[in-house]
Design an enzyme around this catalytic site. Structure first.
Site, PDB file in Angstrom:
ATOM      1  CG  HIS A 135      -2.005  -1.071   1.071  1.00  0.00           C
ATOM      2  ND1 HIS A 135      -2.958  -1.322   2.025  1.00  0.00           N
ATOM      3  CD2 HIS A 135      -2.233  -1.974   0.094  1.00  0.00           C
ATOM      4  CE1 HIS A 135      -3.740  -2.326   1.628  1.00  0.00           C
ATOM      5  NE2 HIS A 135      -3.299  -2.746   0.457  1.00  0.00           N
ATOM      6  CB  SER A 142      -9.404  -7.304   9.331  1.00  0.00           C
ATOM      7  OG  SER A 142      -9.251  -6.378   8.239  1.00  0.00           O
TER       8      SER A 142
HETATM    9  N1  APR Z   1      -1.408  -8.248  17.424  1.00  0.00           N
HETATM   10  C1  APR Z   1      -2.050  -9.040  16.513  1.00  0.00           C
HETATM   11  N2  APR Z   1      -3.152  -8.647  15.825  1.00  0.00           N
HETATM   12  C2  APR Z   1      -3.617  -7.409  16.089  1.00  0.00           C
HETATM   13  C3  APR Z   1      -3.016  -6.527  17.018  1.00  0.00           C
HETATM   14  C4  APR Z   1      -1.867  -6.998  17.707  1.00  0.00           C
HETATM   15  N3  APR Z   1      -1.233  -6.253  18.606  1.00  0.00           N
HETATM   16  N4  APR Z   1      -3.731  -5.363  17.023  1.00  0.00           N
HETATM   17  C5  APR Z   1      -4.734  -5.524  16.139  1.00  0.00           C
HETATM   18  N5  APR Z   1      -4.671  -6.747  15.578  1.00  0.00           N
HETATM   19  C6  APR Z   1      -5.523  -7.303  14.521  1.00  0.00           C
HETATM   20  C7  APR Z   1      -6.982  -6.966  14.661  1.00  0.00           C
HETATM   21  O1  APR Z   1      -7.638  -8.009  15.356  1.00  0.00           O
HETATM   22  C8  APR Z   1      -7.446  -6.872  13.205  1.00  0.00           C
HETATM   23  O2  APR Z   1      -8.004  -8.098  12.758  1.00  0.00           O
HETATM   24  O3  APR Z   1      -5.080  -6.722  13.319  1.00  0.00           O
HETATM   25  C9  APR Z   1      -6.173  -6.599  12.410  1.00  0.00           C
HETATM   26  C10 APR Z   1      -6.135  -5.209  11.801  1.00  0.00           C
HETATM   27  O4  APR Z   1      -7.134  -5.160  10.812  1.00  0.00           O
HETATM   28  P1  APR Z   1      -7.432  -3.753  10.090  1.00  0.00           P
HETATM   29  O5  APR Z   1      -7.586  -2.709  11.112  1.00  0.00           O
HETATM   30  O6  APR Z   1      -8.539  -4.003   9.121  1.00  0.00           O
HETATM   31  O7  APR Z   1      -6.102  -3.420   9.303  1.00  0.00           O
HETATM   32  P2  APR Z   1      -5.587  -4.076   7.963  1.00  0.00           P
HETATM   33  O8  APR Z   1      -6.035  -5.490   7.834  1.00  0.00           O
HETATM   34  O9  APR Z   1      -4.131  -3.814   7.872  1.00  0.00           O
HETATM   35  O10 APR Z   1      -6.334  -3.183   6.833  1.00  0.00           O
HETATM   36  C11 APR Z   1      -5.923  -3.398   5.503  1.00  0.00           C
HETATM   37  O11 APR Z   1      -7.309  -1.585   4.812  1.00  0.00           O
HETATM   38  O12 APR Z   1      -8.183   0.501   4.845  1.00  0.00           O
HETATM   39  C12 APR Z   1      -7.182  -0.262   4.340  1.00  0.00           C
HETATM   40  O13 APR Z   1      -5.218   0.692   3.589  1.00  0.00           O
HETATM   41  C13 APR Z   1      -5.829   0.242   4.747  1.00  0.00           C
HETATM   42  O14 APR Z   1      -3.816  -1.099   4.750  1.00  0.00           O
HETATM   43  C14 APR Z   1      -5.134  -1.002   5.278  1.00  0.00           C
HETATM   44  C15 APR Z   1      -6.020  -2.126   4.751  1.00  0.00           C
END
Ligand code: APR
Length: 249
Positions: free
Chosen positions: A122, A197
């Site tokens: 990204h 996620s």
């Molecule tokens: N350790 C392990 N898992 C964690 C922790 C942690 N300390 N903190 C949060 N999580 C998990 C949450 O349970 C969640 O399922 O990480 C996940 C984060 O999910 P999102 O917030 O959806 O982030 P991400 O998957 O990176 O989103 C992907 O979406 O909007 C776009 O560009 C944005 O790059 C991002 C993409």
């Protein structure tokens, strides 16, 4: 937990080439909020997603930049530090494993931790480029003015002055290094997914793609459940930095 830790270490030990896929959960223990957990960037205000789109940038570049800088705490970029999770992945390389990290994160923390093969799917918050002449600028320039502009002087001695476009992949932009990710999966014996996620395409298709690759083992470390947990050989619902400290003893 004991059993999971043992199985995790066993699968890491027996892997030579590891493809790692990380998301915002990788950096929450470094103080950077994720997007969809409680208190996440989109959870707090879904309308923010619209503002972080290519369409919004092209229509309202002067409104985009202050929102972008505030949302991603760009002024703090230099102060965030890698956590034990980032450091664990960098350490695997030092221990002789072949590790390629494909991250959805724009915070640069895998590089800062010392991982040497990092692919930013990204993009990166650290740079921005002129849409016309392509001149690229770093954080210093980006932070100088509220709306960063190209200051290249053309042959007539006039400054370009165009508003820069961030190197972060906005909604509607193409994800980067995706073909390299598939190549890496084909060449790996282990896929390790951490802190995502798996909500966003095309990353959300990776678990099914990986499931179809014979001999490729799959592990996930994620705090919450995902709709793809069943496709993994091992799923550990735990905080990554805490878990890394646990296995480092
Ligand atoms: N350790 C392990 N898992 C964690 C922790 C942690 N300390 N903190 C949060 N999580 C998990 C949450 O349970 C969640 O399922 O990480 C996940 C984060 O999910 P999102 O917030 O959806 O982030 P991400 O998957 O990176 O989103 C992907 O979406 O909007 C776009 O560009 C944005 O790059 C991002 C993409």
């Amino acid at each position: 937990m004991q059993g999971e830790t043992g199985k995790f270490l066993e699968m890491i030990e027996s892997a030579r080439r590891i493809t790692v896929l990380t998301g915002a959960g990788m950096s929450t223990e470094s103080g950077i909020p994720d997007f969809r957990s409680a208190g996440g960037i989109w959870t707090e205000d879904m309308s923010r997603m619209e503002a972080m789109s290519l369409d919004y940038f092209e229509r309202f570049p002067k409104l985009f930049w202050p929102k972008f800088k505030e949302l991603f705490q760009i002024k703090m970029t230099g102060s965030f530090q890698p956590n034990a999770g980032h450091l664990y992945l960098a350490d695997l390389e030092r221990k002789g494993k072949e590790v390629r990290v494909f991250t959805q994160n724009i915070d640069g923390l895998h590089n800062k931790a010392g991982s040497r093969h990092v692919y930013e799917l990204h993009g990166s918050i650290q740079t921005a480029a002129c849409p016309k002449c392509g001149t690229r600028y770093g954080l210093d320039h980006i932070l100088q003015a509220e709306v960063p502009r190209c200051c290249r002087v053309n042959e007539k001695g006039r400054e370009c002055g165009l508003i820069l476009k961030t190197d972060v992949v906005l909604f509607g932009d193409a994800v980067q290094h995706f073909d390299t990710l598939f190549e890496s999966l084909d060449q790996s014996d282990l896929l390790l997914v951490i802190g995502t996620s798996l909500e966003v395409a095309p990353v959300r298709f990776i678990p099914e793609e990986a499931h179809a690759i014979p001999g490729l083992k799959k592990m996930m470390i994620n705090l919450d459940e995902t709709p793809y947990d069943h496709l993994f050989d091992l799923v550990i619902h735990h905080k990554i930095a805490e878990f890394a400290k646990l296995i480092n003893g």
